[in-house]
Design an enzyme around this catalytic site. Structure first.
Site, PDB file in Angstrom:
ATOM      1  N   HIS A 102       0.821  -1.215   0.000  1.00 12.23           N
ATOM      2  CA  HIS A 102       0.000   0.000   0.000  1.00 12.23           C
ATOM      3  C   HIS A 102       0.855   1.265   0.000  1.00 12.23           C
ATOM      4  O   HIS A 102       1.913   1.323   0.629  1.00 12.23           O
ATOM      5  CB  HIS A 102      -1.015  -0.007   1.149  1.00 12.23           C
ATOM      6  N   ASP A 144       5.898   2.432   6.959  1.00  9.22           N
ATOM      7  CA  ASP A 144       4.623   1.738   6.762  1.00  9.22           C
ATOM      8  C   ASP A 144       3.811   2.539   5.737  1.00  9.22           C
ATOM      9  O   ASP A 144       3.211   3.544   6.098  1.00  9.22           O
ATOM     10  CB  ASP A 144       3.898   1.633   8.100  1.00  9.22           C
ATOM     11  N   GLU A 204      -5.222   1.716   2.553  1.00  9.19           N
ATOM     12  CA  GLU A 204      -5.092   0.566   3.453  1.00  9.19           C
ATOM     13  C   GLU A 204      -5.276   0.983   4.896  1.00  9.19           C
ATOM     14  O   GLU A 204      -5.874   0.253   5.698  1.00  9.19           O
ATOM     15  CB  GLU A 204      -3.717  -0.084   3.260  1.00  9.19           C
ATOM     16  N   GLU A 205      -4.752   2.157   5.235  1.00  9.36           N
ATOM     17  CA  GLU A 205      -4.749   2.592   6.626  1.00  9.36           C
ATOM     18  C   GLU A 205      -6.132   2.965   7.166  1.00  9.36           C
ATOM     19  O   GLU A 205      -6.287   3.198   8.361  1.00  9.36           O
ATOM     20  CB  GLU A 205      -3.796   3.784   6.807  1.00  9.36           C
ATOM     21  N   ASP A 238       4.019  -5.675   3.605  1.00  4.76           N
ATOM     22  CA  ASP A 238       3.690  -4.542   4.468  1.00  4.76           C
ATOM     23  C   ASP A 238       4.721  -4.415   5.575  1.00  4.76           C
ATOM     24  O   ASP A 238       5.600  -5.261   5.741  1.00  4.76           O
ATOM     25  CB  ASP A 238       2.288  -4.754   5.058  1.00  4.76           C
ATOM     26  N   HIS A 277       3.504   3.781  12.909  1.00  8.64           N
ATOM     27  CA  HIS A 277       2.524   4.874  12.854  1.00  8.64           C
ATOM     28  C   HIS A 277       3.020   6.111  13.598  1.00  8.64           C
ATOM     29  O   HIS A 277       2.251   6.822  14.241  1.00  8.64           O
ATOM     30  CB  HIS A 277       1.161   4.428  13.388  1.00  8.64           C
TER      31      HIS A 277
END
Length: 344
Positions: free
Chosen positions: A62, A173, A203-204, A226, A314
């Site tokens: 992603h 990420d 995706e998130e 990922d 994140h």
């Protein structure tokens, strides 16, 4: 392995739903590597690399990162925001950010009420996100002319080496997954399996892009590439680690979105053993990735996630190990060169 392209990808801005800068750069690199390059209605980037057999695989990574979106501009020119994706509010205070406006990027800093005028109890607790604001250092009139509600915001942090063999950046990420896909396509020009390549969006915020992309594809197997959380840090117990930095590519047995079929898991482990690829098993009771959307497409596609362990996931100080990234590319190469013995 040369990580200059990973640096380039990580330093681009692209929160969920605003991935165009990332898509354009990946498309530029992908054009000489594959065929039938196209974007779909949601913004996924797709291409195909033919194989020497009829077997087909989906490889997906992603493009989006977690971030923020401006939802209110205060009279003094201060910007209030909402999260886009699962960003941890504890990591935001006193950080530099980039506000992406129609007139170009603006650097801002995230602030809140100063400590000198807070109560002792307030200083021991995380500041709620609704009390944080962005200051771009401009008069209110200039802010009103340059910034609009709906502008997106990314965390600001240069890509840089950390210690020995570690890399620190925002958006590892999942720009690290995008990097791995591009690397393996450069290595394997004539794969045994036909490769549907998907660089997905959103995706998130719920695995949205991958499900749309996979619906139009026919494949025997799907692999999502990922980043995943590495909790091998002092504040976590060993049974909470999920993955460890330096432990190699994380082959997922289970997470909240996918359970990998036993035969597929065994074949991936066999490839790791045969090619002496450093690897670790990932069992995650929470969280998911694009494999969760890929395996439910049409009549179903056997799917597994191959992940690069990342500490501080994140946040704007995500940390990955160069050897784990290399191991992920090595396993992807092995898959494309050998294919699978498909089982029911």
């Amino acid at each position: 392995m040369d990580f200059s392209n990973l640096k380039k990808l990580c330093e681009l801005g692209g929160i969920a739903g605003r991935e165009s800068a990332v898509r354009h750069e990946i498309a530029r690199q992908l054009r000489p590597l594959a065929q039938d390059l196209r974007s779909d209605a949601l913004g996924n980037l797709l291409a195909y690399l033919p194989g020497s057999t009829s077997q087909k695989i989906i490889l997906c990574a992603h493009m989006d990162e977690v971030g923020l979106m401006i939802h209110y501009i205060a009279p003094g020119g201060f910007l209030y925001f909402v999260p886009v994706g699962g960003i941890d509010p504890r990591t935001l205070l006193a950080q530099r950010v980039t506000v992406h406006t129609a007139q170009g990027p603006l650097t801002g800093v995230i602030g809140t009420k100063p400590a000198h005028i807070t109560q002792p109890k307030e200083r021991t607790q995380a500041v709620p996100m609704e009390e944080l604001f962005i200051d771009v250092g401009l008069p209110a009139e200039a802010v009103a002319q340059r910034v609009a509600v709906g502008d997106f915001v990314t965390l600001q942090r240069p890509f840089e080496p950390l210690g020995e063999g570690r890399l620190c950046a925002k958006a590892l990420d999942d720009r690290v997954g995008c990097f791995c896909l591009l690397e393996v396509l450069r290595r394997v020009r004539k794969p045994k399996v036909g490769v549907h390549i998907v660089f997905s969006v959103q995706e998130e915020v719920g695995l949205r892009g991958a499900g749309v992309a996979a619906f139009g594809l026919e494949a025997d197997v799907a692999l999502a590439v990922d980043a995943t959380g590495a909790a091998d840090i002092p504040s976590c117990r060993p049974q909470e680690y999920l993955t460890r930095l330096g432990g190699g590519v994380a082959v997922s047995a289970l997470d909240a979105a996918t359970i990998t079929p036993q035969w597929l898991l065994e074949e991936l482990w066999a490839l790791c053993r045969t090619r002496q690829i450093r690897s670790q098993l990932r069992i995650a009771p929470r969280g998911g990735n694009d494999a969760g959307a890929l395996h439910r497409s049409k009549a179903g596609v056997p799917a597994c996630a191959l992940s690069v362990p990342v500490r501080n996931i994140h946040s704007n100080v995500e940390v990955a190990d160069e050897q784990d990234i290399a191991a992920t590319v090595d396993l992807l190469q092995a898959v494309l060169e050998t294919g699978f013995q498909i089982k029911e």
